[in-house]
Design an enzyme around this catalytic site. Structure first.
Site, PDB file in Angstrom:
ATOM      1  N   ASP A  34       0.939  -1.306   0.061  1.00 26.94           N
ATOM      2  CA  ASP A  34      -0.014   0.118   0.117  1.00 26.94           C
ATOM      3  C   ASP A  34       1.116   1.173   0.143  1.00 26.94           C
ATOM      4  O   ASP A  34       0.881   2.243   1.000  1.00 26.94           O
ATOM      5  CB  ASP A  34      -0.956  -0.109   1.127  1.00 26.94           C
ATOM      6  CG  ASP A  34      -0.483   0.139   2.646  1.00 26.94           C
ATOM      7  OD1 ASP A  34      -0.751   0.640   3.562  1.00 26.94           O
ATOM      8  OD2 ASP A  34       0.827  -0.255   2.661  1.00 26.94           O
ATOM      9  N   ASP A  61       6.785   1.104   1.785  1.00 21.03           N
ATOM     10  CA  ASP A  61       6.423   0.281   0.815  1.00 21.03           C
ATOM     11  C   ASP A  61       7.149   0.495  -0.599  1.00 21.03           C
ATOM     12  O   ASP A  61       7.803  -0.588  -1.056  1.00 21.03           O
ATOM     13  CB  ASP A  61       5.028   0.361   0.323  1.00 21.03           C
ATOM     14  CG  ASP A  61       3.846   0.196   1.606  1.00 21.03           C
ATOM     15  OD1 ASP A  61       3.773   0.975   2.369  1.00 21.03           O
ATOM     16  OD2 ASP A  61       3.482  -0.865   1.552  1.00 21.03           O
ATOM     17  N   ASN A 110      -2.408   2.825   3.468  1.00 21.76           N
ATOM     18  CA  ASN A 110      -2.053   4.152   3.740  1.00 21.76           C
ATOM     19  C   ASN A 110      -2.791   5.127   3.075  1.00 21.76           C
ATOM     20  O   ASN A 110      -2.544   6.444   3.367  1.00 21.76           O
ATOM     21  CB  ASN A 110      -0.395   4.266   3.212  1.00 21.76           C
ATOM     22  CG  ASN A 110       0.368   3.519   4.205  1.00 21.76           C
ATOM     23  OD1 ASN A 110       0.434   3.570   5.501  1.00 21.76           O
ATOM     24  ND2 ASN A 110       1.343   2.912   3.537  1.00 21.76           N
ATOM     25  N   THR A 167       2.709  -6.078   2.867  1.00 22.94           N
ATOM     26  CA  THR A 167       3.299  -4.925   3.715  1.00 22.94           C
ATOM     27  C   THR A 167       2.333  -3.851   3.867  1.00 22.94           C
ATOM     28  O   THR A 167       2.784  -2.691   4.070  1.00 22.94           O
ATOM     29  CB  THR A 167       4.540  -4.163   3.034  1.00 22.94           C
ATOM     30  OG1 THR A 167       4.130  -3.880   1.833  1.00 22.94           O
ATOM     31  CG2 THR A 167       5.729  -5.075   2.801  1.00 22.94           C
ATOM     32  N   PHE A 194      -1.219  -0.468  12.623  1.00 24.03           N
ATOM     33  CA  PHE A 194      -1.813  -0.200  11.630  1.00 24.03           C
ATOM     34  C   PHE A 194      -2.428  -1.177  10.589  1.00 24.03           C
ATOM     35  O   PHE A 194      -3.408  -1.300  10.378  1.00 24.03           O
ATOM     36  CB  PHE A 194      -1.174   1.137  10.690  1.00 24.03           C
ATOM     37  CG  PHE A 194      -2.386   1.390   9.591  1.00 24.03           C
ATOM     38  CD1 PHE A 194      -1.873   1.132   8.477  1.00 24.03           C
ATOM     39  CD2 PHE A 194      -3.204   2.513   9.648  1.00 24.03           C
ATOM     40  CE1 PHE A 194      -2.633   1.676   7.485  1.00 24.03           C
ATOM     41  CE2 PHE A 194      -4.153   2.991   8.886  1.00 24.03           C
ATOM     42  CZ  PHE A 194      -3.756   2.567   7.492  1.00 24.03           C
ATOM     43  N   ASN A 195      -1.457  -1.930   9.995  1.00 22.95           N
ATOM     44  CA  ASN A 195      -1.830  -2.766   9.002  1.00 22.95           C
ATOM     45  C   ASN A 195      -2.861  -3.903   9.552  1.00 22.95           C
ATOM     46  O   ASN A 195      -3.971  -4.370   8.809  1.00 22.95           O
ATOM     47  CB  ASN A 195      -0.665  -3.635   8.507  1.00 22.95           C
ATOM     48  CG  ASN A 195       0.363  -2.809   7.555  1.00 22.95           C
ATOM     49  OD1 ASN A 195      -0.268  -1.622   7.162  1.00 22.95           O
ATOM     50  ND2 ASN A 195       1.659  -3.168   7.331  1.00 22.95           N
ATOM     51  N   HIS A 212       9.670   0.375   7.985  1.00 30.06           N
ATOM     52  CA  HIS A 212       8.913  -1.069   8.382  1.00 30.06           C
ATOM     53  C   HIS A 212       9.002  -1.865   7.410  1.00 30.06           C
ATOM     54  O   HIS A 212       9.389  -3.135   7.568  1.00 30.06           O
ATOM     55  CB  HIS A 212       7.283  -0.645   8.620  1.00 30.06           C
ATOM     56  CG  HIS A 212       7.125   0.320   9.596  1.00 30.06           C
ATOM     57  ND1 HIS A 212       7.354   0.315  11.005  1.00 30.06           N
ATOM     58  CD2 HIS A 212       6.999   1.827   9.497  1.00 30.06           C
ATOM     59  CE1 HIS A 212       6.944   1.429  11.665  1.00 30.06           C
ATOM     60  NE2 HIS A 212       6.704   2.428  10.732  1.00 30.06           N
ATOM     61  N   ASP A 213       8.617  -1.708   6.058  1.00 27.78           N
ATOM     62  CA  ASP A 213       8.275  -2.755   5.055  1.00 27.78           C
ATOM     63  C   ASP A 213       9.205  -3.283   4.412  1.00 27.78           C
ATOM     64  O   ASP A 213       9.407  -4.373   4.151  1.00 27.78           O
ATOM     65  CB  ASP A 213       7.239  -1.835   3.947  1.00 27.78           C
ATOM     66  CG  ASP A 213       6.056  -1.664   4.512  1.00 27.78           C
ATOM     67  OD1 ASP A 213       5.028  -0.746   3.894  1.00 27.78           O
ATOM     68  OD2 ASP A 213       5.679  -2.106   5.608  1.00 27.78           O
TER      69      ASP A 213
HETATM   70  O1  RIB Z   1       2.410   0.547  10.896  1.00 29.16           O
HETATM   71  C1  RIB Z   1       3.333   0.451   9.827  1.00 29.16           C
HETATM   72  C2  RIB Z   1       2.882   0.010   8.381  1.00 29.16           C
HETATM   73  O2  RIB Z   1       1.722   0.715   8.043  1.00 29.16           O
HETATM   74  C3  RIB Z   1       3.576   0.211   7.522  1.00 29.16           C
HETATM   75  O3  RIB Z   1       3.342  -0.988   6.369  1.00 29.16           O
HETATM   76  C4  RIB Z   1       3.296   1.362   6.496  1.00 29.16           C
HETATM   77  O4  RIB Z   1       3.691   1.456   5.137  1.00 29.16           O
HETATM   78  C5  RIB Z   1       1.963   1.449   7.012  1.00 29.16           C
HETATM   79  O5  RIB Z   1       1.146   0.679   5.969  1.00 29.16           O
HETATM   80 CA    CA Z   2       3.007  -0.370   4.193  1.00 27.97          CA
END
Ligand code: RIB
Ligand code: CA
Length: 309
Positions: free
Chosen positions: A12, A17, A39, A122, A162-163, A237-238
């Site tokens: 996303d 990403d 996102n 991701t 979040f994901n 993160h990703d």
């Molecule tokens: O919480 C971080 C995640 O949420 C990452 O994948 C970032 O790209 C958002 O999608």
């Molecule tokens: Ca992401």
């Protein structure tokens, strides 16, 4: 040198990403890219993925997928990634449209016709859950699912990342599917911050795209440094979910049972990680990424940026 892992990235974009795509394009065999709302709305995450695939010279097929979570209404993270989902640079128009709007069909057909494929989600797990629900045989066919999500603390809420928070029903399907899971949670990814020095190294890595990518990172960095105590830059993160497959030596891991909460008043979307030192506990379903060699990880990012056309 181990063979290049073969993967489908489900993403996303989203700044982090974008770098996951660039690193995968250089170090892995990207059989396809699928997009999901997260996102930003699906139209934007798909547009952003097209732009990044152009930037890194990838011809991987691109298919868009779910435009909302399985149950709850969509919520976006423009407060982190900006209105476009990837603010911070004047980016070129994408050169090609998505190949289809049928990401789930693509995932099912591609896993069934390719042995040893990794799924690397991701973003929210909506596409992956839809594929596993329609084709439960995928769980035994994939090499595994290397996902960014969850953790021992949250970001969208104190408990939920979040994901997972955006689509916890999808996350339950994925973690309970029986597929081997590798999890990059926030307790790991917060160790992997793009400091100003690392952003400068990315900028110096490529005469054309270096400054574009540094612009993205500096926008992303402001979102993090302004909102977090003690952060020197954004958590990448990703990228961790890709590096876990291309550079496993960079990580310390543990074997854990992970469940996802969906009904808690304060814990909906929480990944409940069983860290108990008990002989009798639920069977392991997850390889948990615990520590990363962040300098080595950023050296890999710079190498991948340098390889862009
Ligand atoms: O919480 C971080 C995640 O949420 C990452 O994948 C970032 O790209 C958002 O999608
Ligand atoms: Ca992401």
């Amino acid at each position: 040198m181990s063979p290049r892992p073969r993967m489908i990235l489900d993403c996303d974009p989203g700044h982090d990403d974008a770098f996951a795509l660039i690193v995968a394009a250089h170090f892995a065999d990207v059989v396809g890219v699928t997009t999901v709302a997260g996102n930003a709305p699906l139209e934007l995450t798909t547009r952003n993925a097209r732009i990044i695939l152009d930037l890194c010279g990838s011809k991987a097929p691109l298919h868009s997928g779910a435009n909302k979570p399985l149950v709850q209404p969509p919520v976006f993270a423009d407060y982190v990634h900006g209105k476009s989902g990837m603010d911070g640079a004047e980016l070129p128009e994408p050169s090609r449209p998505a190949d289809s709007t049928h990401a789930v069909d693509f995932i099912i057909e591609t896993v069934r016709t390719n042995e040893g494929l990794w799924l690397v989600p991701t973003g929210p797990l909506t596409n992956i859950a839809l594929a596993l629900t329609r084709a439960p045989d995928l769980a035994a066919r994939v090499a595994g699912i290397s996902l960014m999500g969850g953790g021992r603390f949250g970001n969208r809420t104190p408990a939920a990342e979040f994901n997972i928070w955006l689509d916890p029903e999808a996350a339950v399907t994925v973690f309970m599917s029986g597929a081997p899971i590798t999890m990059a949670g926030l307790h790991l990814t917060h160790e992997f911050q793009a400091s100003p020095e690392r952003i400068a190294a990315v900028e110096a890595s490529h005469p054309r795209v270096g400054s574009l990518l540094a612009g993205l990172l500096r926008f992303f960095s402001k979102s993090y440094v302004d909102r977090h105590v003690g952060f020197v830059g954004p958590a990448m993160h990703d990228v961790c979910s890709v590096l876990a497959l291309t550079h496993p030596q960079m990580f310390q891991t543990s074997q854990r049972y992970v469940a996802v909460d969906v009904h808690g008043n304060h814990t909906r979307g929480m990944t409940v990680i069983d860290d108990r030192h008990l002989v009798d506990r639920p069977a392991v379903n997850t390889t948990m990424l615990e520590r990363i060699d962040a300098d080595a990880g950023f050296a890999a990012i710079c190498e991948a940026v340098a390889a862009c056309p």
